[in-house]
Write a protein that holds these residues in place. Structure first.
Motif, mmCIF file in Angstrom:
data_model
loop_
_atom_site.group_PDB
_atom_site.id
_atom_site.type_symbol
_atom_site.label_atom_id
_atom_site.label_comp_id
_atom_site.label_asym_id
_atom_site.label_seq_id
_atom_site.Cartn_x
_atom_site.Cartn_y
_atom_site.Cartn_z
ATOM 1 N N HIS A 82 -40.758 -4.795 84.622
ATOM 2 C CA HIS A 82 -41.990 -5.363 84.076
ATOM 3 C C HIS A 82 -42.275 -4.901 82.646
ATOM 4 O O HIS A 82 -43.354 -5.185 82.110
ATOM 5 C CB HIS A 82 -43.181 -5.014 84.978
ATOM 6 C CG HIS A 82 -43.229 -5.840 86.228
ATOM 7 N ND1 HIS A 82 -42.417 -5.594 87.311
ATOM 8 C CD2 HIS A 82 -43.979 -6.938 86.556
ATOM 9 C CE1 HIS A 82 -42.667 -6.466 88.269
ATOM 10 N NE2 HIS A 82 -43.600 -7.305 87.836
ATOM 11 N N MET A 83 -41.312 -4.200 82.041
ATOM 12 C CA MET A 83 -41.481 -3.832 80.634
ATOM 13 C C MET A 83 -41.257 -5.041 79.747
ATOM 14 O O MET A 83 -40.428 -5.918 80.048
ATOM 15 C CB MET A 83 -40.519 -2.698 80.266
ATOM 16 C CG MET A 83 -40.904 -1.372 80.876
ATOM 17 S SD MET A 83 -39.797 -0.032 80.375
ATOM 18 C CE MET A 83 -40.611 1.354 81.145
ATOM 19 N N SER A 84 -41.959 -5.093 78.643
ATOM 20 C CA SER A 84 -41.960 -6.295 77.800
ATOM 21 C C SER A 84 -40.696 -6.455 76.971
ATOM 22 O O SER A 84 -40.264 -7.577 76.691
ATOM 23 C CB SER A 84 -43.180 -6.277 76.870
ATOM 24 O OG SER A 84 -43.190 -5.070 76.098
ATOM 25 N N THR A 85 -40.074 -5.352 76.546
ATOM 26 C CA THR A 85 -38.915 -5.453 75.658
ATOM 27 C C THR A 85 -37.636 -4.963 76.339
ATOM 28 O O THR A 85 -37.659 -4.049 77.171
ATOM 29 C CB THR A 85 -39.139 -4.612 74.386
ATOM 30 O OG1 THR A 85 -39.288 -3.226 74.739
ATOM 31 C CG2 THR A 85 -40.390 -5.084 73.648
ATOM 32 N N ALA A 86 -36.517 -5.591 75.950
ATOM 33 C CA ALA A 86 -35.225 -5.207 76.504
ATOM 34 C C ALA A 86 -34.824 -3.812 76.032
ATOM 35 O O ALA A 86 -34.230 -3.035 76.785
ATOM 36 C CB ALA A 86 -34.163 -6.222 76.097
ATOM 37 N N SER A 87 -35.154 -3.471 74.785
ATOM 38 C CA SER A 87 -34.820 -2.150 74.258
ATOM 39 C C SER A 87 -35.567 -1.055 75.014
ATOM 40 O O SER A 87 -35.035 0.024 75.263
ATOM 41 C CB SER A 87 -35.151 -2.082 72.763
ATOM 42 O OG SER A 87 -36.536 -2.322 72.551
ATOM 43 N N GLY A 88 -36.832 -1.353 75.375
ATOM 44 C CA GLY A 88 -37.617 -0.396 76.148
ATOM 45 C C GLY A 88 -37.033 -0.181 77.521
ATOM 46 O O GLY A 88 -36.966 0.956 78.009
ATOM 47 N N ARG A 89 -36.589 -1.268 78.162
ATOM 48 C CA ARG A 89 -35.976 -1.154 79.490
ATOM 49 C C ARG A 89 -34.687 -0.352 79.424
ATOM 50 O O ARG A 89 -34.415 0.482 80.284
ATOM 51 C CB ARG A 89 -35.708 -2.553 80.059
ATOM 52 C CG ARG A 89 -36.956 -3.327 80.452
ATOM 53 C CD ARG A 89 -36.605 -4.531 81.302
ATOM 54 N NE ARG A 89 -35.861 -5.531 80.530
ATOM 55 C CZ ARG A 89 -36.429 -6.523 79.854
ATOM 56 N NH1 ARG A 89 -37.749 -6.639 79.843
ATOM 57 N NH2 ARG A 89 -35.692 -7.392 79.191
ATOM 58 N N LYS A 90 -33.896 -0.609 78.366
ATOM 59 C CA LYS A 90 -32.619 0.095 78.218
ATOM 60 C C LYS A 90 -32.840 1.581 77.991
ATOM 61 O O LYS A 90 -32.137 2.422 78.564
ATOM 62 C CB LYS A 90 -31.841 -0.511 77.055
ATOM 63 C CG LYS A 90 -30.458 0.094 76.857
ATOM 64 C CD LYS A 90 -29.719 -0.590 75.717
ATOM 65 C CE LYS A 90 -28.337 0.032 75.521
ATOM 66 N NZ LYS A 90 -27.619 -0.623 74.396
ATOM 67 N N LYS A 91 -33.827 1.917 77.168
ATOM 68 C CA LYS A 91 -34.112 3.319 76.854
ATOM 69 C C LYS A 91 -34.587 4.075 78.084
ATOM 70 O O LYS A 91 -34.165 5.202 78.348
ATOM 71 C CB LYS A 91 -35.157 3.394 75.750
ATOM 72 C CG LYS A 91 -35.485 4.818 75.306
ATOM 73 C CD LYS A 91 -36.502 4.823 74.187
ATOM 74 C CE LYS A 91 -36.832 6.254 73.754
ATOM 75 N NZ LYS A 91 -37.837 6.267 72.655
ATOM 76 N N VAL A 92 -35.470 3.445 78.862
ATOM 77 C CA VAL A 92 -36.003 4.092 80.055
ATOM 78 C C VAL A 92 -34.917 4.248 81.109
ATOM 79 O O VAL A 92 -34.811 5.295 81.763
ATOM 80 C CB VAL A 92 -37.195 3.296 80.619
ATOM 81 C CG1 VAL A 92 -37.613 3.847 81.977
ATOM 82 C CG2 VAL A 92 -38.368 3.338 79.649
ATOM 83 N N PHE A 93 -34.107 3.226 81.272
ATOM 84 C CA PHE A 93 -33.029 3.296 82.263
ATOM 85 C C PHE A 93 -32.033 4.391 81.895
ATOM 86 O O PHE A 93 -31.468 5.051 82.781
ATOM 87 C CB PHE A 93 -32.313 1.954 82.380
ATOM 88 C CG PHE A 93 -31.261 1.925 83.454
ATOM 89 C CD1 PHE A 93 -31.621 1.805 84.790
ATOM 90 C CD2 PHE A 93 -29.916 2.039 83.126
ATOM 91 C CE1 PHE A 93 -30.653 1.793 85.783
ATOM 92 C CE2 PHE A 93 -28.941 2.034 84.116
ATOM 93 C CZ PHE A 93 -29.313 1.903 85.452
#
Length: 329
Positions: free
Chosen positions: A240-251
């Motif tokens: 549910h994160m808005s940006t792909a970069s944010g999802r990648k960083k968190v993962f």
């Protein structure tokens, strides 16, 4: 025919003049050629020393670098400390078997090895659950992370994991001490694992079988369920994160922990979550070797080579050490 003095020392005499085992013989990898056993002992020695030095390095970096003095690295350093003792509980004796051929282990040493192996293993699963909870709070409750994961709570969680695990596993020492061993004394393994040890008892070991099966299944599957709940919530937040970069960083922050979880739970499910008759001796030894030797060896690489902060801290520490050792260069 009466046993000789040497046999009495080796076996002992029970209350009813029955022969009682005083020591066991660990089969290890006796089927291997002597030269192959020597090569394996050298390889294991190299892996063991690397494991100890690598995990010690993680503990040292977390203690001296302020960037690593966070709850996540606090738990990682405790896991590293545990891995040193976990691999030592079996690897040191295995090295003695392969290098010198000394396969004997006393009754008390065998019980102690079994106790520490399982106690440290249960502590590890408890720490993995705590680390999953830490990742859940960091990702799903980021604004409250500092308020929730205070140093006092982190310390209490780690102390609870160690104390509860070692306290609950004390039942093994009590029940093992009640078993009588008066027949064959060869353990078909490279350490005092539960199944080959129980099979050698000439007294009723059914209670210990049942208690062990229920407790280990509860620990293994119960902790796995808690981990899955944490990561279900984490993945839900990531999606549910808005940006792909944010999802990648968190993962990326969870990838090292996920790798650890896959190896730890995968190996232990094969070893202890199914009847021992369904697992061949060779498979059991191989997976146990993966669990007790290779997994602790990989731990420093999982948490350092894939982590930019740890690599930077290591590079700076190496630079400072070089300056102190070679000030003129």
């Amino acid at each position: 025919m009466l046993p000789s003095q040497q046999d009495v020392l080796k076996w002992g005499m029970g209350p009813g003049n029955e022969t009682v085992v005083a020591e066991f013989i660990l089969e290890g990898f006796s089927g291997l050629d002597q030269r192959l056993q020597l090569f394996l002992s050298l390889l294991l020695l190299l892996i063991y020393l690397t494991t100890v030095m690598g995990n010690t390095m993680i503990i040292f970096l977390v203690c001296v670098d302020h960037r690593l003095q966070t709850p996540m690295y606090f738990f990682i350093s405790n896991l590293a400390f545990l891995e040193i003792w976990f691999t030592s509980s079996t690897t040191i004796k295995l090295l003695m078997i392969l290098s010198s051929g000394n396969r004997t282990i006393s009754l008390s040493s065998c019980f102690a090895q079994s106790y520490f192996y399982f106690s440290l293993g249960v502590t590890e699963f408890a720490l993995l659950v705590v680390m999953s909870f830490d990742r859940y709070v960091a990702i799903c409750q980021p604004l409250h992370y500092a308020a929730i994961m205070k140093q006092q709570l982190c310390t209490r969680l780690v102390v609870a994991a160690w104390v509860i695990s070692f306290t609950f596993l004390s039942y093994r020492l009590v029940l093992l001490s009640k078993l009588t061993f008066c027949g064959p004394n060869k353990i078909r393994h490279f350490f005092c694992d539960n199944s080959p040890l129980f099979k050698l008892s000439c007294s009723d070991s059914s209670l210990l079988w049942k208690v062990d099966s229920v407790f280990l299944s509860f620990v293994l599957l119960g902790s796995l369920c808690l981990v899955l709940v944490s990561y279900t919530c984490i993945f839900h937040c990531i999606l549910h994160m808005s940006t792909a970069s944010g999802r990648k960083k968190v993962f990326a922050t969870c990838s090292s922990h996920l790798t650890t979880l896959a190896i730890a739970y995968g190996s232990c499910i094969v070893l202890y979550a199914q009847p021992s008759e369904d697992v061949s001796l060779e498979t059991n030894r191989f997976v146990a070797l993966l669990n007790t030797v290779l997994y602790p060896f990989l731990n420093p690489f999982i948490y350092s080579l894939r982590n930019k902060t740890v690599k930077l801290a290591l590079k700076e520490a190496a630079g400072r050490a070089k300056v102190r050792l070679f000030p003129q260069s």
